[in-house]
Design a protein around this motif. Structure first.
Motif, PDB file in Angstrom:
ATOM      1  N   SER A 167       0.824  -1.215   0.000  1.00 23.10           N
ATOM      2  CA  SER A 167       0.000   0.000   0.000  1.00 23.10           C
ATOM      3  C   SER A 167       0.857   1.264   0.000  1.00 23.10           C
ATOM      4  O   SER A 167       0.340   2.361  -0.181  1.00 23.10           O
ATOM      5  CB  SER A 167      -0.927   0.010   1.212  1.00 23.10           C
ATOM      6  OG  SER A 167      -0.179   0.205   2.402  1.00 23.10           O
ATOM      7  N   GLY A 168       2.166   1.110   0.221  1.00 20.79           N
ATOM      8  CA  GLY A 168       3.052   2.276   0.253  1.00 20.79           C
ATOM      9  C   GLY A 168       3.125   2.904   1.629  1.00 20.79           C
ATOM     10  O   GLY A 168       3.768   3.936   1.807  1.00 20.79           O
ATOM     11  N   GLU A 169       2.487   2.276   2.598  1.00 19.20           N
ATOM     12  CA  GLU A 169       2.497   2.821   3.957  1.00 19.20           C
ATOM     13  C   GLU A 169       3.911   2.791   4.543  1.00 19.20           C
ATOM     14  O   GLU A 169       4.325   3.725   5.224  1.00 19.20           O
ATOM     15  CB  GLU A 169       1.545   2.006   4.830  1.00 19.20           C
ATOM     16  CG  GLU A 169       1.312   2.568   6.202  1.00 19.20           C
ATOM     17  CD  GLU A 169       0.275   1.769   6.970  1.00 19.20           C
ATOM     18  OE1 GLU A 169       0.195   1.976   8.190  1.00 19.20           O
ATOM     19  OE2 GLU A 169      -0.449   0.946   6.380  1.00 19.20           O
ATOM     20  N   MET A 182      12.494   3.355  -4.537  1.00 18.52           N
ATOM     21  CA  MET A 182      13.015   4.668  -4.836  1.00 18.52           C
ATOM     22  C   MET A 182      13.242   5.427  -3.536  1.00 18.52           C
ATOM     23  O   MET A 182      12.519   5.258  -2.571  1.00 18.52           O
ATOM     24  CB  MET A 182      12.036   5.444  -5.718  1.00 18.52           C
ATOM     25  CG  MET A 182      11.727   4.754  -7.034  1.00 18.52           C
ATOM     26  SD  MET A 182      13.179   4.467  -8.038  1.00 18.52           S
ATOM     27  CE  MET A 182      13.527   6.109  -8.558  1.00 18.52           C
ATOM     28  N   LYS A 183      14.245   6.251  -3.542  1.00 20.88           N
ATOM     29  CA  LYS A 183      14.540   7.051  -2.360  1.00 20.88           C
ATOM     30  C   LYS A 183      13.383   7.996  -2.065  1.00 20.88           C
ATOM     31  O   LYS A 183      13.081   8.287  -0.927  1.00 20.88           O
ATOM     32  CB  LYS A 183      15.834   7.837  -2.573  1.00 20.88           C
ATOM     33  CG  LYS A 183      16.301   8.561  -1.359  1.00 20.88           C
ATOM     34  CD  LYS A 183      17.630   9.201  -1.583  1.00 20.88           C
ATOM     35  CE  LYS A 183      18.102   9.885  -0.321  1.00 20.88           C
ATOM     36  NZ  LYS A 183      19.391  10.519  -0.475  1.00 20.88           N
ATOM     37  N   ASP A 184      12.739   8.483  -3.112  1.00 24.32           N
ATOM     38  CA  ASP A 184      11.614   9.389  -2.954  1.00 24.32           C
ATOM     39  C   ASP A 184      10.310   8.597  -2.935  1.00 24.32           C
ATOM     40  O   ASP A 184       9.409   8.847  -3.719  1.00 24.32           O
ATOM     41  CB  ASP A 184      11.586  10.427  -4.083  1.00 24.32           C
ATOM     42  CG  ASP A 184      12.749  11.390  -3.985  1.00 24.32           C
ATOM     43  OD1 ASP A 184      13.200  11.628  -2.858  1.00 24.32           O
ATOM     44  OD2 ASP A 184      13.191  11.903  -5.014  1.00 24.32           O
ATOM     45  N   SER A 185      10.220   7.652  -2.040  1.00 28.23           N
ATOM     46  CA  SER A 185       8.993   6.872  -1.928  1.00 28.23           C
ATOM     47  C   SER A 185       7.884   7.768  -1.389  1.00 28.23           C
ATOM     48  O   SER A 185       8.122   8.862  -0.887  1.00 28.23           O
ATOM     49  CB  SER A 185       9.200   5.676  -0.997  1.00 28.23           C
ATOM     50  OG  SER A 185       9.403   6.129   0.320  1.00 28.23           O
ATOM     51  N   ALA A 186       6.679   7.287  -1.480  1.00 27.81           N
ATOM     52  CA  ALA A 186       5.532   8.065  -1.010  1.00 27.81           C
ATOM     53  C   ALA A 186       5.662   8.361   0.474  1.00 27.81           C
ATOM     54  O   ALA A 186       5.318   9.461   0.936  1.00 27.81           O
ATOM     55  CB  ALA A 186       4.245   7.300  -1.292  1.00 27.81           C
ATOM     56  N   LYS A 227       6.594  12.307   4.799  1.00 29.95           N
ATOM     57  CA  LYS A 227       7.333  12.782   5.973  1.00 29.95           C
ATOM     58  C   LYS A 227       7.985  14.133   5.704  1.00 29.95           C
ATOM     59  O   LYS A 227       8.016  15.005   6.575  1.00 29.95           O
ATOM     60  CB  LYS A 227       8.381  11.754   6.396  1.00 29.95           C
ATOM     61  CG  LYS A 227       7.774  10.532   7.040  1.00 29.95           C
ATOM     62  CD  LYS A 227       8.828   9.543   7.454  1.00 29.95           C
ATOM     63  CE  LYS A 227       8.187   8.315   8.057  1.00 29.95           C
ATOM     64  NZ  LYS A 227       9.181   7.309   8.442  1.00 29.95           N
ATOM     65  N   ASP A 228       8.523  14.318   4.491  1.00 32.73           N
ATOM     66  CA  ASP A 228       9.110  15.604   4.128  1.00 32.73           C
ATOM     67  C   ASP A 228       8.057  16.707   4.138  1.00 32.73           C
ATOM     68  O   ASP A 228       8.315  17.817   4.625  1.00 32.73           O
ATOM     69  CB  ASP A 228       9.771  15.528   2.753  1.00 32.73           C
ATOM     70  CG  ASP A 228      11.035  14.678   2.756  1.00 32.73           C
ATOM     71  OD1 ASP A 228      11.563  14.398   3.854  1.00 32.73           O
ATOM     72  OD2 ASP A 228      11.481  14.292   1.652  1.00 32.73           O
ATOM     73  N   TYR A 229       6.869  16.417   3.611  1.00 30.39           N
ATOM     74  CA  TYR A 229       5.786  17.400   3.621  1.00 30.39           C
ATOM     75  C   TYR A 229       5.359  17.732   5.049  1.00 30.39           C
ATOM     76  O   TYR A 229       5.122  18.899   5.379  1.00 30.39           O
ATOM     77  CB  TYR A 229       4.579  16.897   2.828  1.00 30.39           C
ATOM     78  CG  TYR A 229       4.781  16.878   1.325  1.00 30.39           C
ATOM     79  CD1 TYR A 229       5.514  17.866   0.675  1.00 30.39           C
ATOM     80  CD2 TYR A 229       4.227  15.872   0.551  1.00 30.39           C
ATOM     81  CE1 TYR A 229       5.701  17.846  -0.688  1.00 30.39           C
ATOM     82  CE2 TYR A 229       4.410  15.843  -0.825  1.00 30.39           C
ATOM     83  CZ  TYR A 229       5.148  16.838  -1.439  1.00 30.39           C
ATOM     84  OH  TYR A 229       5.320  16.808  -2.794  1.00 30.39           O
ATOM     85  N   GLU A 230       5.256  16.716   5.894  1.00 33.50           N
ATOM     86  CA  GLU A 230       4.872  16.957   7.282  1.00 33.50           C
ATOM     87  C   GLU A 230       5.906  17.827   7.986  1.00 33.50           C
ATOM     88  O   GLU A 230       5.547  18.729   8.750  1.00 33.50           O
ATOM     89  CB  GLU A 230       4.695  15.632   8.025  1.00 33.50           C
ATOM     90  CG  GLU A 230       3.455  14.870   7.608  1.00 33.50           C
ATOM     91  CD  GLU A 230       3.375  13.474   8.202  1.00 33.50           C
ATOM     92  OE1 GLU A 230       4.401  12.990   8.752  1.00 33.50           O
ATOM     93  OE2 GLU A 230       2.300  12.868   8.113  1.00 33.50           O
TER      94      GLU A 230
END
Length: 130
Positions: free
Chosen positions: A27-29, A66-70, A75-78
């Motif tokens: 799920s990308g969690e 990918m390093k830029d996973s969801a 977390k970056d946005y938060e």
């Protein structure tokens, strides 16, 4: 001379537990690395579970995260939101401080720093010249 024997405890996980972790991964969690850290499980074990229980990852499939996973982006946005909220709070405190200073100037010195557009300009600098 005595030898110390280190016993490692072997943990066994239920199929439901394994499938739940794989669903979280799919799920990308969580990433494999995050699951590994959360549950103290080696990444190779998790990859083995993925190949065994995943509906779309088969043995011949190479899994590349990918390093830029969801999850990382979230977390970056938060983190960015928290920084912006902190900056906004500081600006709000500055505004309240300045408004209080304006109120004190009006009360103590009779100076109205908050002028409306229909108020004529002050003659403050011209009074010394007359």
């Amino acid at each position: 001379m005595s030898k110390k024997i280190k016993l490692t405890r072997r943990r066994e996980f239920s199929k439901d537990f394994k499938r739940a972790r794989i669903r979280e991964y799919e799920s990308g969690e969580y990433t494999v690395r995050e699951l590994s850290r959360l549950f103290d499980i080696q990444t190779t074990v998790i990859y083995r579970w993925i190949h065994k229980y995943s509906s779309y990852n088969q043995r011949s499939t190479v899994i590349v995260e990918m390093k830029d996973s969801a999850t990382k982006r979230l977390k970056d946005y938060e983190k960015r939101i928290a920084e912006l909220e902190r900056a906004l709070g500081q600006k709000q405190l500055n505004i309240e401080y300045l408004e209080k200073m304006i109120d004190l100037a009006r009360e103590q010195f009779g100076i109205d720093l908050k002028k409306n557009s229909d108020t004529p300009p002050s003659n403050g600098s011209q009074q010394g010249r007359e």
